[in-house]
Design a protein around this motif. Structure first.
Motif, short mmCIF file in Angstrom:
data_model
loop_
_atom_site.label_atom_id
_atom_site.label_comp_id
_atom_site.label_asym_id
_atom_site.label_seq_id
_atom_site.Cartn_x
_atom_site.Cartn_y
_atom_site.Cartn_z
N GLY A 1 0.82 -1.21 0.00
CA GLY A 1 0.00 0.00 0.00
C GLY A 1 0.85 1.26 0.00
N GLU A 2 1.86 1.28 0.84
CA GLU A 2 2.72 2.47 0.92
C GLU A 2 3.47 2.69 -0.40
OE1 GLU A 2 5.19 2.25 4.40
OE2 GLU A 2 3.46 2.35 5.75
N ASP B 1 0.97 4.14 -2.81
CA ASP B 1 0.77 5.58 -2.60
C ASP B 1 1.89 6.38 -3.25
OD1 ASP B 1 -1.32 4.88 -1.05
OD2 ASP B 1 -0.44 5.47 0.87
N HIS B 2 3.09 5.88 -3.08
CA HIS B 2 4.25 6.61 -3.60
C HIS B 2 4.24 6.60 -5.13
CE1 HIS B 2 7.56 8.64 -1.81
NE2 HIS B 2 8.44 8.10 -2.63
N ALA C 1 1.64 6.33 -6.93
CA ALA C 1 0.52 7.16 -7.39
C ALA C 1 0.94 8.62 -7.49
CB ALA C 1 -0.66 7.01 -6.43
N ARG D 1 -4.53 5.56 5.10
CA ARG D 1 -3.11 5.83 5.24
C ARG D 1 -2.68 7.07 4.45
NH1 ARG D 1 -1.45 1.13 3.46
NH2 ARG D 1 -1.98 2.00 1.45
N ARG D 2 -3.22 7.20 3.26
CA ARG D 2 -2.75 8.28 2.39
C ARG D 2 -3.14 9.65 2.95
NH1 ARG D 2 -3.80 8.10 -4.03
NH2 ARG D 2 -3.72 5.88 -3.59
#
Ligand SMILES: Nc1ncnc2c1ncn2[C@@H]1O[C@H](COP(=O)(O)OP(=O)(O)OP(=O)(O)O)[C@@H](O)[C@H]1O
Ligand SMILES: [Mg+2]
Lengths: 262, 266
Positions: free
Chosen positions: A29-30, A33-34, A36, B79-80
C-alpha cells in the motif's frame, strides 16, 4: 476444546503469519501511494547500498561453505560409488543436489544468520530509539522506506548467491573428481551438462526467491516489533535467526513434497 | 481563547481515553486548539503527555473518543490522507529520534526528498536556513552519534520545521539545554507562530519557558486536564495541584495521588 500444548503454539504461529502478511500488504500500500504520486518506491542509492551489503558481503561465506560441502559430497559419494565402478555419477549427483536442494537451502540458512540478523538488529534498534516512529510521524511510510529496499535486495540477491553457491560446490566436486576419481575436467563438465535438468535449475531458482522472501520478511517483522530496549533487540535477533532457519527448512520440505507429487 | 470561538479549531480532542492494558493513561480529555495558538501542556512525569502528542498524529489510537485535525477524524483516515496530515505536522521528539545512520544534513533532507519535489539546490538552501535557526550550521556533516543531547534536540527541531508545518508538536523542547540556548529555542517557538502562522503544542516542565511561550496553558493530572487558561491564571491558581506544580514544592497533593479529589476544572 481440550487445551493441548501444541494448540497455543499453533495459534501464535498463525497470528504471526497473519501479521507478516499484513506487513507485506501495508508495504504494498505504501509503495502504491508513492507510485501514485509518480515517484519510484525507493531511491536507487538506497537500494544499491542494501544490495551491496546483502549480496557482495555474503559471497565469500556462501562460496566457502558451498565449496567445502561440494568437496565433501563428492568425496563421500565417490568413495561409495567407486566400489560399484559408478564414480561417473558423482558430477551429476553434486550438480543436481546443489541446484535443486543444497544450494538454495545453504544460502537461505547463511543469509538468515548473516543478513536476517543484521536486518532485525538494525530495525530493532531503530524501533527502540523511536526512529521508526519518527519516520512514520513525518508521513514517510516506514514499511516502504525501511523494509522495502531490504526485502527487494534479499529477494533479488538470493538467486545470484545460489548460482555462486552452485558453482563453488561444483568446483569442490571437480577438485575431488580430478584428484581421486580419475575424471578429467572436460569430462566432468560434460557429465554435469548431461546430468543437470532444466527442471532442477528452475526449482532451485523458485526456492531461492521463496527463501529470500521468508528470511527478509521474518527479519524485518521481528525488528519492527521489538519491545524492551537493548535486551529486546538481542532477543528479537536470536528469535529472528531461529525462526527464519526453521521456516526455510520447513518450506523446503513442503516444496519438495509438492514437486515430487507434480 | 475567548473571542476566537467563532474560528474553527485546528485540532480538537473529544472525550479521549487511552488505556495500555489495565493502566488508564488518559481518562477523558477535551481540548480544542485554535490556529496560531501556543498551547503549553504541563503535567507530571509519566502523566501521559508524550502519549497525548502521539494520539494527535495518529501513531496511537484512542481507546475511546475522537481526535480531529480540522474537520478530519484522524483515526478514521486512510493511510494516504493520514500521511498528508502528518506531512503538515512537525513533531519534535523528547529524545530527538534522529535517524542514526544518516548525517545531520541527510536527516533534514529526508522529509523533503521523500515527500516533495524540491530540487537539490532548494533542499540545500532550506537545510542551511533551518540549521541557522537553531544555531547548528556548523554540524551539518556530522553524524547524530557525534552530537550532544542538546544538539540533537535542536537538530530534531530543525527537522520538524523543514516542511513549514501548520502544526508543530514539541515534546520538551528545552529539557537538557542550557538557559541561554533554552531561551533561544523559546524565542524561536514564539517567532514561528508569529511569522509563519503555525500553531504549536508544547509539552514542557520548565516553568520559565512555559510562561514565556504559552498563550494558553493546560495542566494534565491523573489523565484529565484539571486547569485550562491563559498563563496569568496559572500564576495565581487556587488549585493546589497547579500551585504546587508551578512553585515546584514537594509538599502538596502531587505525590499523594489518590488522597485528593480533583477540584477546580474549567
Ligand atoms: N507503548 C506503551 N505501552 C505501555 N505503556 C506505555 C506505553 N507508552 C507509554 N506508556 C505508559 O503511559 C504512561 C505515560 O507515558 P508518557 O511517555 O506519555 O509520559 P510523559 O507524560 O511524557 O512523561 P515524561 O514527562 O517523563 O516524558 C506511562 O506510565 C507509561 O508507562
Ligand atoms: Mg514524555
Amino acid at each position: 476444546m481440550p487445551d493441548l500444548p501444541g494448540l497455543g503454539i499453533l495459534r501464535r504461529a498463525l497470528a504471526q503469519v497473519s501479521s507478516i502478511v499484513w506487513l507485506l500488504i501495508g508495504m504494498g500500500g505504501e509503495i502504491g501511494d508513492h507510485l501514485a504520486r509518480g515517484r519510484l518506491p525507493f531511491r536507487r542509492a538506497v537500494l544499491f547500498e542494501q544490495t551491496a551489503r546483502t549480496g557482495v558481503g555474503s559471497v565469500p561465506l556462501v562460496g566457502m561453505v558451498s565449496f567445502f560441502l561440494g568437496l565433501t559430497m563428492a568425496l563421500l559419494t565417490g568413495y561409495e560409488l567407486r566400489t560399484f565402478g559408478m564414480e561417473r555419477l558423482v558430477p551429476e549427483l553434486v550438480a543436481t543436489a546443489f541446484c535443486r536442494e543444497l544450494g538454495p537451502l545453504m544460502t537461505g540458512i547463511v543469509l538468515a544468520a548473516r543478513i536476517g540478523a543484521a536486518y532485525t538488529a538494525e530495525l530493532g534498534t531503530m524501533t527502540v530509539s523511536e526512529e521508526v516512529e519518527a519516520i512514520e510521524a513525518m508521513g514517510i511510510g516506514p514499511l516502504r522506506f525501511l523494509v522495502g529496499p531490504k526485502l527487494v535486495a534479499i529477494v533479488l540477491l538470493m538467486p545470484c548467491l545460489v548460482v555462486i553457491s552452485n558453482v563453488a560446490a561444483l568446483i569442490g566436486g571437480a577438485v575431488i573428481s580430478i584428484t581421486t576419481l580419475n575424471i578429467a575436467l572436460s569430462y566432468f563438465v560434460d557429465l554435469v551438462r548431461e546430468g543437470l535438468l532444466v527442471k532442477d535449475v528452475i526449482a532451485g531458482i523458485i526456492k531461492s526467491l521463496m527463501f529470500g522472501l521468508i528470511v527478509g520478511l521474518v527479519a524485518c517483522y521481528r525488528g519492527l516489533t521489538v519491545k524492551g530496549g537493548a535486551a529486546g533487540v538481542g532477543a528479537a535477533t536470536t528469535s529472528s535467526v531461529v525462526t527464519s532457519i526453521t521456516t526455510v527448512i520447513a518450506a523446503d520440505s513442503v516444496f519438495n513434497i509438492l514437486l515430487v507429487k507434480i | 481563547m475567548d473571542g476566537e470561538m467563532n474560528q474553527s479549531p485546528l485540532l480538537s480532542l473529544e472525550h479521549v481515553k487511552l488505556r495500555f492494558g489495565e493502566q488508564t493513561v488518559l481518562d477523558g480529555i477535551h481540548l480544542q486548539v485554535q490556529p496560531q495558538e501556543r498551547l503549553v501542556i504541563m503535567g507530571q512525569s509519566g502523566g501521559g503527555k508524550s502519549t497525548l502528542l502521539r494520539l494527535i498524529i495518529g501513531i496511537l489510537t484512542p481507546s475511546e473518543g475522537r481526535v480531529r485535525f480540522r474537520d478530519q477524524e484522524v483515526n478514521r483516515l486512510g493511510r494516504r490522507q493520514l500521511n498528508v496530515i502528518r506531512a503538515k505536522t512537525g513533531m519534535v521528539y523528547q529524545y530527538s529520534a534522529l535517524i542514526s545512520s544518516l548525517s545531520v544534513r541527510d536527516n533534514l533532507a529526508l522529509p523533503m526528498e521523500e515527500l516533495t519535489r524540491m530540487g537539490a539546490k532548494e533542499i540545500e538552501r532550506v537545510i542551511d536556513e533551518k540549521l541557522e535557526l537553531v544555531q547548528m550550521g556548523h554540524v551539518k556533516d556530522q553524524m547524530p552519534s557525534e552530537l550532544s543531547g542538546g544538539m540533537k534536540k535542536r537538530i530534531g527541531l530543525a527537522r520538524a520545521l523543514v516542511l513549514e508545518p501548520e502544526l508543530i508538536l514539541f515534546d520538551e523542547p528545552s529539557a537538557g539545554l542550557d538557559p541561554v540556548t533554552s531561551s533561544v529555542i523559546d524565542e524561536l517557538i514564539i517567532s514561528l507562530t508569529e511569522h509563519t502562522r503555525a500553531t504549536s503544542v508544547i509539552v514542557t516542565h520548565e516553568m520559565n519557558s512555559a510562561f514565556r511561550i504559552g498563550t494558553r496553558m493546560v495542566m494534565l493530572y491523573e489523565g484529565k486536564f484539571i486547569a485550562d487558561g491563559p498563563p496569568q491564571d496559572f500564576r495565581q491558581s487556587q488549585n493546589p495541584v497547579v500551585a504546587q506544580f508551578v512553585e515546584g514544592r514537594t509538599n502538596g497533593p502531587i505525590g499523594e495521588s489518590g488522597k485528593w479529589e480533583v477540584g477546580m476544572r474549567k
